[in-house]
Design an enzyme around this catalytic site. Structure first.
Site, short mmCIF file in Angstrom:
data_model
loop_
_atom_site.label_atom_id
_atom_site.label_comp_id
_atom_site.label_asym_id
_atom_site.label_seq_id
_atom_site.Cartn_x
_atom_site.Cartn_y
_atom_site.Cartn_z
CE LYS A 69 -4.33 -1.56 2.07
NZ LYS A 69 -5.31 -1.37 3.15
CG ASP A 105 -8.39 0.88 3.14
OD1 ASP A 105 -9.22 0.08 2.68
OD2 ASP A 105 -7.16 0.67 3.14
P1 NDP Z 1 -0.20 -2.36 9.97
O1 NDP Z 1 0.79 -3.47 9.93
O2 NDP Z 1 0.04 -1.12 9.21
O3 NDP Z 1 -0.44 -1.94 11.52
C1 NDP Z 1 -0.64 -2.92 12.50
C2 NDP Z 1 -1.02 -2.27 13.81
O4 NDP Z 1 -1.30 -3.33 14.75
C3 NDP Z 1 0.10 -1.44 14.44
O5 NDP Z 1 -0.46 -0.35 15.14
C4 NDP Z 1 0.74 -2.43 15.42
O6 NDP Z 1 1.36 -1.82 16.52
C5 NDP Z 1 -0.50 -3.16 15.92
N1 NDP Z 1 -0.17 -4.44 16.50
C6 NDP Z 1 0.20 -5.56 15.83
N2 NDP Z 1 0.42 -6.56 16.70
C7 NDP Z 1 0.18 -6.06 17.95
C8 NDP Z 1 0.21 -6.60 19.26
N3 NDP Z 1 0.56 -7.88 19.48
N4 NDP Z 1 -0.11 -5.81 20.31
C9 NDP Z 1 -0.48 -4.51 20.10
N5 NDP Z 1 -0.53 -3.93 18.87
C10 NDP Z 1 -0.20 -4.70 17.82
O7 NDP Z 1 -1.59 -3.04 9.54
P2 NDP Z 1 -2.88 -2.32 8.92
O8 NDP Z 1 -3.12 -1.07 9.65
O9 NDP Z 1 -2.76 -2.30 7.45
O10 NDP Z 1 -4.02 -3.40 9.27
C11 NDP Z 1 -4.49 -3.54 10.58
C12 NDP Z 1 -5.75 -4.40 10.55
O11 NDP Z 1 -6.74 -3.72 9.79
C13 NDP Z 1 -5.56 -5.76 9.89
O12 NDP Z 1 -6.24 -6.69 10.67
C14 NDP Z 1 -6.24 -5.59 8.54
O13 NDP Z 1 -6.79 -6.81 8.06
C15 NDP Z 1 -7.36 -4.62 8.89
N6 NDP Z 1 -7.85 -3.88 7.74
C16 NDP Z 1 -9.19 -3.96 7.47
C17 NDP Z 1 -9.72 -3.30 6.40
C18 NDP Z 1 -11.17 -3.44 6.10
O14 NDP Z 1 -11.57 -3.08 4.99
N7 NDP Z 1 -11.98 -3.90 7.04
C19 NDP Z 1 -8.89 -2.46 5.53
C20 NDP Z 1 -7.51 -2.39 5.93
C21 NDP Z 1 -7.02 -3.10 7.00
P3 NDP Z 1 2.95 -1.46 16.48
O15 NDP Z 1 3.06 -0.15 15.78
O16 NDP Z 1 3.31 -1.44 17.89
O17 NDP Z 1 3.61 -2.60 15.72
#
Ligand code: NDP
Length: 290
Positions: A69, A105
């Protein structure tokens, strides 16, 4: 492929279990369009050659998902203002051999909230997460006139960067960062209208919820999880058990697809058909199950 058939698809890795082909192909069929939606599995490093192939094959557009993305942006000829501020492109439109990047999104997130009957103006919001989904959600919430957003993230540096960038872009909205902890969530829960899980926590079957078991679920609060698989994350189950309003990520997925569909085809997307196609692919007969 029939010469007249127009093709769009999904660029990402891995993408085998995406709901998008079912959702868009059902919409094309409903409108009698001779279009197909395919998967374009693309590993990091193969993006540039994939894009050249899209032009050579007369492909009209594509959705873009993880991990491309952000990395796709330098290859595009034009990026919409929304996508530039969000910092990610999830939809491309190919016109006369040029690539136009959009982000649907954010509007998908917002339209799903509105579809659930909630008016965002004036809301106090806790945004759990600081990745791409959180950025898009914050962008759309600010446009919709929320009062305040607290970004809550595990990695402070990322959360601070996001909240500072957004606060700079939107000085009229109060946007701040708090570290992810029991104390933060406890404090926020006293004064909140909407809590969004925009992290990936909840996607895996053995994932715990970011909402601590021993922290009371606040009243009069909407719990919104952007995850759509599973549709009933533990985070949403906790809120449902406490009688609070919940929204899962399926609506966001469908609404971002609706906007992408309209960009590609120039026609009004059949929302209900797209929703039903997703539900069917997930194994639900109708919306009640989801
Ligand atoms: P990113 O990888 O960009 O961000 C992931 C986020 O999750 C970060 O803030 C990360 O924190 C946090 N995170 C991951 N693991 C943990 C943990 N164990 N404890 C606490 N925080 C955690 O992913 P996206 O933002 O692209 O996607 C996030 C979710 O959104 C996914 O599940 C995706 O499927 C969903 N999504 C849904 C859409 C829809 O249309 N419904 C569209 C786009 C995404 P840190 O910075 O600390 O790593």
């Amino acid at each position: 492929m029939n010469k007249k058939t127009k093709q769009v698809g999904l660029i990402g890795w891995p993408i085998a279990h995406s709901l998008s082909p079912a959702m868009h192909n059902a919409a094309f069929a409903e409108l009698g369009l001779d279009w197909t939606y395919s998967l374009f599995p693309t590993q990091p490093g193969d993006l540039e050659s994939l894009l050249k192939n899209l032009v050579a094959q007369n492909i009209v557009g594509a959705n873009v998902t993880m991990p491309h993305k952000q990395t796709i942006m330098p290859y595009l000829d034009h990026i919409s203002d929304d996508a530039r501020i969000i910092g990610a492109v999830n939809t491309i439109h190919v016109l006369n051999g040029k690539f136009f990047g959009h982000n649907t999104d954010g509007i998908g997130f917002l339209n799903a909230l509105k579809e659930a009957g909630r008016e965002p103006a004036g809301m106090r919001v806790a945004m759990l997460g600081a990745g791409g989904a959180a950025r898009a959600a914050i962008f759309s919430l600010v446009q919709a006139g929320v009062d305040r957003i607290t970004v809550v993230n595990r990695t402070a540096e990322r959360g601070v960067r996001l909240s500072e960038n957004m606060a700079r872009a939107f000085p009229a909205c109060h946007i701040e960062f708090e570290p992810l902890s029991f104390e933060t969530l406890n404090h926020l829960s006293k004064n909140i209208d909407l809590i969004v899980n925009a992290t990936s926590v909840g996607m895996q079957p053995d994932d715990a919820s970011l909402w601590p078991d021993d922290l009371a679920i606040p009243d009069d609060t909407i719990f919104y999880d952007v995850i759509y698989k599973p549709v009933h994350t533990l985070f949403l189950q906790q809120a449902q058990a406490a009688g609070q309003k919940t929204i899962n990520g399926l609506g966001m997925l469908v609404h971002q697809g609706v906007v992408a569909f309209e960009i590609w085809t120039g026609q009004k997307a059949p929302l209900e058909t797209m929703k039903q196609a997703c539900l069917k692919t997930l194994g639900f007969d109708h919306e009640q199950g989801a």
